[in-house]
Motif scaffolding. Structure first.
Motif, PDB file in Angstrom:
ATOM      1  N   GLU A  43      32.633  43.852  35.088  1.00 49.28           N
ATOM      2  CA  GLU A  43      33.445  44.731  35.931  1.00 49.28           C
ATOM      3  C   GLU A  43      33.667  44.131  37.312  1.00 49.28           C
ATOM      4  O   GLU A  43      34.731  44.286  37.905  1.00 49.28           O
ATOM      5  CB  GLU A  43      32.770  46.099  36.046  1.00 49.28           C
ATOM      6  N   ALA A  44      32.646  43.415  37.818  1.00 53.74           N
ATOM      7  CA  ALA A  44      32.766  42.831  39.161  1.00 53.74           C
ATOM      8  C   ALA A  44      33.866  41.778  39.240  1.00 53.74           C
ATOM      9  O   ALA A  44      34.354  41.468  40.321  1.00 53.74           O
ATOM     10  CB  ALA A  44      31.433  42.202  39.575  1.00 53.74           C
ATOM     11  N   LEU A  45      34.276  41.225  38.085  1.00 58.80           N
ATOM     12  CA  LEU A  45      35.302  40.187  38.082  1.00 58.80           C
ATOM     13  C   LEU A  45      36.684  40.740  37.775  1.00 58.80           C
ATOM     14  O   LEU A  45      37.657  40.012  37.744  1.00 58.80           O
ATOM     15  CB  LEU A  45      34.947  39.102  37.053  1.00 58.80           C
ATOM     16  N   ARG A  46      36.766  42.035  37.512  1.00 62.03           N
ATOM     17  CA  ARG A  46      38.052  42.645  37.213  1.00 62.03           C
ATOM     18  C   ARG A  46      38.729  43.128  38.487  1.00 62.03           C
ATOM     19  O   ARG A  46      38.086  43.394  39.491  1.00 62.03           O
ATOM     20  CB  ARG A  46      37.881  43.837  36.264  1.00 62.03           C
ATOM     21  N   GLY A  47      40.049  43.271  38.398  1.00 59.06           N
ATOM     22  CA  GLY A  47      40.781  43.707  39.576  1.00 59.06           C
ATOM     23  C   GLY A  47      40.937  45.200  39.681  1.00 59.06           C
ATOM     24  O   GLY A  47      41.236  45.732  40.736  1.00 59.06           O
ATOM     25  N   SER A  48      40.726  45.917  38.576  1.00 61.99           N
ATOM     26  CA  SER A  48      40.963  47.355  38.594  1.00 61.99           C
ATOM     27  C   SER A  48      40.162  48.005  37.487  1.00 61.99           C
ATOM     28  O   SER A  48      39.894  47.401  36.460  1.00 61.99           O
ATOM     29  CB  SER A  48      42.459  47.636  38.393  1.00 61.99           C
ATOM     30  N   ASP A  49      39.782  49.259  37.709  1.00 60.07           N
ATOM     31  CA  ASP A  49      39.116  50.015  36.651  1.00 60.07           C
ATOM     32  C   ASP A  49      40.107  50.926  35.929  1.00 60.07           C
ATOM     33  O   ASP A  49      39.727  51.763  35.121  1.00 60.07           O
ATOM     34  CB  ASP A  49      37.953  50.837  37.216  1.00 60.07           C
TER      35      ASP A  49
ATOM     36  N   ALA B 145      45.918  43.630  39.404  1.00 59.66           N
ATOM     37  CA  ALA B 145      46.034  44.674  40.424  1.00 59.66           C
ATOM     38  C   ALA B 145      45.110  44.445  41.608  1.00 59.66           C
ATOM     39  O   ALA B 145      45.182  45.178  42.598  1.00 59.66           O
ATOM     40  CB  ALA B 145      45.741  46.038  39.796  1.00 59.66           C
ATOM     41  N   ALA B 146      44.255  43.442  41.539  1.00 63.23           N
ATOM     42  CA  ALA B 146      43.279  43.218  42.607  1.00 63.23           C
ATOM     43  C   ALA B 146      43.958  42.736  43.883  1.00 63.23           C
ATOM     44  O   ALA B 146      45.019  42.104  43.861  1.00 63.23           O
ATOM     45  CB  ALA B 146      42.237  42.197  42.167  1.00 63.23           C
TER      46      ALA B 146
ATOM     47  N   SER C  82      39.963  39.104  46.675  1.00 67.28           N
ATOM     48  CA  SER C  82      38.950  39.689  45.799  1.00 67.28           C
ATOM     49  C   SER C  82      38.462  38.637  44.809  1.00 67.28           C
ATOM     50  O   SER C  82      39.103  37.603  44.581  1.00 67.28           O
ATOM     51  CB  SER C  82      39.535  40.873  45.036  1.00 67.28           C
ATOM     52  N   ARG C  83      37.305  38.915  44.183  1.00 68.55           N
ATOM     53  CA  ARG C  83      36.752  37.965  43.209  1.00 68.55           C
ATOM     54  C   ARG C  83      37.689  37.797  42.018  1.00 68.55           C
ATOM     55  O   ARG C  83      37.830  36.694  41.475  1.00 68.55           O
ATOM     56  CB  ARG C  83      35.377  38.436  42.730  1.00 68.55           C
TER      57      ARG C  83
ATOM     58  N   ARG D 279      41.005  38.013  41.976  1.00 61.27           N
ATOM     59  CA  ARG D 279      42.144  37.156  42.347  1.00 61.27           C
ATOM     60  C   ARG D 279      41.708  35.707  42.539  1.00 61.27           C
ATOM     61  O   ARG D 279      42.422  34.769  42.174  1.00 61.27           O
ATOM     62  CB  ARG D 279      42.803  37.693  43.622  1.00 61.27           C
ATOM     63  N   GLU D 280      40.533  35.503  43.119  1.00 55.81           N
ATOM     64  CA  GLU D 280      40.033  34.142  43.316  1.00 55.81           C
ATOM     65  C   GLU D 280      39.807  33.443  41.977  1.00 55.81           C
ATOM     66  O   GLU D 280      40.070  32.251  41.823  1.00 55.81           O
ATOM     67  CB  GLU D 280      38.743  34.169  44.131  1.00 55.81           C
ATOM     68  N   ARG D 281      39.297  34.216  41.014  1.00 52.41           N
ATOM     69  CA  ARG D 281      39.062  33.642  39.690  1.00 52.41           C
ATOM     70  C   ARG D 281      40.378  33.217  39.044  1.00 52.41           C
ATOM     71  O   ARG D 281      40.494  32.112  38.506  1.00 52.41           O
ATOM     72  CB  ARG D 281      38.346  34.682  38.817  1.00 52.41           C
ATOM     73  N   LEU D 282      41.393  34.077  39.132  1.00 53.26           N
ATOM     74  CA  LEU D 282      42.688  33.746  38.536  1.00 53.26           C
ATOM     75  C   LEU D 282      43.389  32.629  39.302  1.00 53.26           C
ATOM     76  O   LEU D 282      44.175  31.869  38.723  1.00 53.26           O
ATOM     77  CB  LEU D 282      43.572  34.993  38.496  1.00 53.26           C
ATOM     78  N   ALA D 283      43.102  32.532  40.596  1.00 53.14           N
ATOM     79  CA  ALA D 283      43.726  31.473  41.398  1.00 53.14           C
ATOM     80  C   ALA D 283      43.342  30.093  40.890  1.00 53.14           C
ATOM     81  O   ALA D 283      44.079  29.116  41.100  1.00 53.14           O
ATOM     82  CB  ALA D 283      43.330  31.627  42.868  1.00 53.14           C
ATOM     83  N   ALA D 284      42.190  29.994  40.215  1.00 50.58           N
ATOM     84  CA  ALA D 284      41.777  28.703  39.658  1.00 50.58           C
ATOM     85  C   ALA D 284      42.789  28.207  38.631  1.00 50.58           C
ATOM     86  O   ALA D 284      42.997  27.000  38.479  1.00 50.58           O
ATOM     87  CB  ALA D 284      40.394  28.827  39.023  1.00 50.58           C
TER      88      ALA D 284
END
Length: 721
Positions: free
Chosen positions: A511-517, A619-620, A624-625, A627-632
């Motif tokens: 959950e901490a790595l997701r942009g939205s619940d 949606a993050a 945020s974590r 968005r940073e993850r997807l930025a990779a």
């Protein structure tokens, strides 16, 4: 504070002694609700409890005063609670608990989100330990969602110079009660026999098992806890490696290897029929595979190759070697779409090399399937492509000598073994397009030899990846309209099939790595929305894993031929689907997928002469974590580099897109931090297995029992077969 194992008299110890295999109900303090709470954590035996290591520690030897807690850094403070306040955030109806705390140097505000029970466990006047990152706002130092521990309901905080373990717990069992139970277990059952050979532990500089169990639960220092955890992590890795090698011994028991002819006319003709020259990496992989096939031993090789690196061509050479040997090969793919694609791509090359072949899936007509079964049993077919339909008892081979399995981790141990049993002593070539870090490959596939292909022989026009918010998706929809107007096609990928899905399949991304619940998008309603509102007039179709094999084949055929312009799909297109005319992909709720999965998905576009574009909707907020993850993905196209990042962020089974079955997931080891332990365990297991394949020597008997206890699920199916 944490209870340390009590020193008992000899008489008391004899009376209370427990075996590791005993039920936890034999331990002190474990009855009724506590036993049930432990069971929810998977703790049913004494050994399960002792191997339930803390997930973190509070270092009370380094407690700082509030005024000296550096902003921006992690810190541990011991403070008195002045006020407990509950409120609900207006925007997202989120329950928030705020603790106003203080010591003699200052005030610290601790905030807890979606944890209303904190207000029931912490009261005004309590002394609590708080550990977390220190921020500053509103004139006070603050901690957002810190770890907390009620130290005492009264008194000061001056005498807590100790390292406090923090175990995972469940409802009905507090952290303090867990420590008390573990302490009792160590007192009664902590003097365990070490299953690791003494010379091996000494050579690797590892603690004894008894000391490691005590230090990991109640360490003298944080550093000693780390050394203890490494010993237990090494045990876990070594047992896994030995389980894999034991499974291989069982699989190959009594098998007679086939020494293939690897320089015959069919291999030569196939290489000449390929429409391109093999790259250096492909050629190296071919030579490794053919050398294994020619040797008088059974091949067990895993071919790792990123998207588009040409693994199919490498496998085709191995298939031709079977024709030169007068034997047969079976190629099993995880989906009918991929099986048919293999047949479409490799079939013409096999035809040119005069190698006979057939395809069997769940959608194969009965008459055609019956003829394939007859020809395979008579030895008239050299290669059969298929899905799990290959496992049918009606399909028999006259001389199966090679099994090729694509995306090995998508099949169970019993399925892989069932196919190999159709040809005793058959060589195995497993392939995967999922980039796997070396440490993960060694740990999960330690019983196989590895071949890698990193570079693409034909890179296509390339792919540009963009992370965007849902509010900016008009840009992506416009790109699809432009692509279709230019005669190209597009994918729209959704996490779920329909609105009835509960989303449990997506729990692998923390959950901490997701942009939205918020609830993720589903393919069925998205298709309707595209047809009626967003992309009216375009030919949109649907593809997902719940469709029958015939329905999936028809949907893919319409997309391949261009009858479908926009394919709304789930991750069923993740691996292998090859439509060079597809140039745009939109992934909705991209933060719900792992990096390896997203990398596989974007590999479906940009495969032709026109550059591909991928839009990852998330949606993050920026920074945020999630968005940073997807930025990779925007920054690199190297799948192995992304896989290493994914491994640092997530569980090893999640990186592969699955959770290992049978409870054999790694619990103690951190594959990123324990790279050296992975290498050690891999080498040591090979050395032990070479000298004592069945672990029957007296020095290895305790280790054999431990391997069975931990990872028996890896080979139990084989033994029952």
């Amino acid at each position: 504070m944490g209870e340390r194992p009590a020193i008992a008299t000899a008489a008391e110890r004899v009376q209370r002694t427990c075996a590791l295999s005993d039920s936890v109900s034999r331990l002190r303090y474990v009855k009724g609700a506590r036993e049930e709470a432990l069971a929810r954590l998977g703790i049913r035996r004494v050994r399960d409890l002792l191997l339930h290591v803390p997930h973190r520690y509070l270092d009370f030897t380094r407690v700082v005063k509030v005024a000296h807690a550096d902003v921006g850094s992690d810190a541990t403070v011991v403070v008195r609670v002045d006020r407990v306040e509950k409120r609900v955030a207006r925007t997202r109806r989120m329950q928030i608990v705020e603790l106003s705390t203080m010591d003699e140097t200052g005030v610290l505000l601790a905030t807890f989100f979606r944890q209303p029970w904190v207000a029931e466990q912490v009261h005004e006047g309590d002394v609590v330990a708080l550990s977390g990152k220190v921020t500053f706002g509103g004139g006070f130092r603050q901690m957002k969602a810190p770890f907390y521990e009620v130290v005492t309901a009264s008194g000061g905080a001056g005498d807590y110079a100790r390292v406090l373990p923090v175990h995972s717990v469940s409802e009905g069992l507090s952290a303090s009660w867990m420590r008390r139970i573990v302490a009792a277990a160590l007192a009664d059952a902590g003097d365990v026999c070490d299953w690791l050979p003494a010379d091996l532990a000494c050579r690797r500089g590892l603690m004894t098992l008894a000391r490691a169990l005590r230090e990991v639960h109640f360490p003298a220092t944080v550093a000693s806890a780390g050394r203890a955890r490494r010993r237990l992590a090494y045990d876990e890795l070594l047992c896994l490696q030995l389980a894999l090698l034991t499974r291989r011994q069982i699989e190959l028991s009594g098998a007679t290897p086939c020494a293939h002819v690897v320089d015959g006319p069919h291999v030569e003709a196939l290489l000449a029929a390929l429409p391109f020259t093999l790259t250096d990496e492909q050629d190296a992989a071919v030579r490794e595979i053919l050398a294994d096939m020619a040797a008088p031993r059974v091949m067990n090789r895993l071919l790792l190759g990123d998207v588009g690196t040409g693994k199919t061509a490498v496998a085709a050479v191995a298939l031709a070697a079977c024709a030169d040997t007068g034997t047969q090969a079976a190629v099993m793919a995880p989906t009918s779409v991929l099986a048919r694609q293999y047949a479409d791509k490799i079939g013409p090359v096999l035809d040119a090399a005069h190698v006979s072949w057939a395809l069997v899936t769940g959608a194969t007509p009965a008459l055609e399937r019956s003829e394939t079964e007859r020809a395979a049993a008579a030895g008239e077919l050299t290669v059969v492509f298929g899905t799990t339909a290959l496992l049918s008892e009606a399909l028999e081979f006259s001389a199966l000598s090679l099994v090729v399995i694509d995306e090995q981790h998508r099949f169970g141990v019993d399925q892989r073994a069932a196919l190999r049993r159709k040809g005793a002593g058959a060589d195995l070539l497993a392939m995967t397009a999922t980039p796997i870090p070396r440490t993960l490959a060694l740990s999960l596939y330690g019983d196989v030899e590895l071949s890698r292909i990193r570079r693409r022989p034909r890179a296509g026009a390339g792919v540009a990846t963009h992370v965007t918010s849902p509010t900016n998706l008009d840009l992506a929809w416009g790109a699809i309209r432009d692509a279709v107007a230019a005669g190209h096609q597009a994918y729209v990928v959704c996490p779920l099939v329909d609105d009835a899905d509960d989303g449990s399949a997506l729990d692998d991304v923390p959950e901490a790595l997701r942009g939205s619940d918020a609830r993720p998008r589903a393919a069925v309603p998205t298709l309707e929305q595209l047809r009626t509102q967003i992309l009216p007039g375009l030919a949109c179709d649907l593809l997902h894993g719940r469709m029958s094999p015939a329905e999936k084949d028809l949907a893919m055929e319409r997309f391949r031929t261009g009858a479908t312009q926009v394919l709304v799909t789930t991750t069923v297109v993740e691996v292998g689907v090859d439509v060079p005319n597809a140039t745009v992909m939109v992934v909705l709720d991209a933060d719900r997928f792992g990096l390896a999965t997203l990398h596989q998905l974007r590999g479906r576009v940009g495969r032709g002469d026109v550059a591909g574009t991928v839009y990852l909707s998330c949606a993050a907020k920026r920074g945020s974590r999630a968005r940073e993850r997807l930025a990779a993905l925007e920054a690199t196209s190297d799948g192995f580099e992304l896989a290493e990042l994914d491994l640092r962020l997530r569980h090893e089974g999640e990186v592969l897109g699955y959770r290992q079955s049978g409870g054999v997931s790694l619990e103690v080891c951190d594959l990123e931090a324990d790279r050296d332990l992975v290498e050690w365990a891999h080498a040591d297991a090979r050395e032990i297995a070479d000298a004592d394949p069945r672990l029957a020597a007296p020095a290895h008997r305790a280790l054999a029992i431990e391997v069975r206890d931990r990872f028996g699920a890896y080979f139990e199916e084989l033994e029952r077969a």
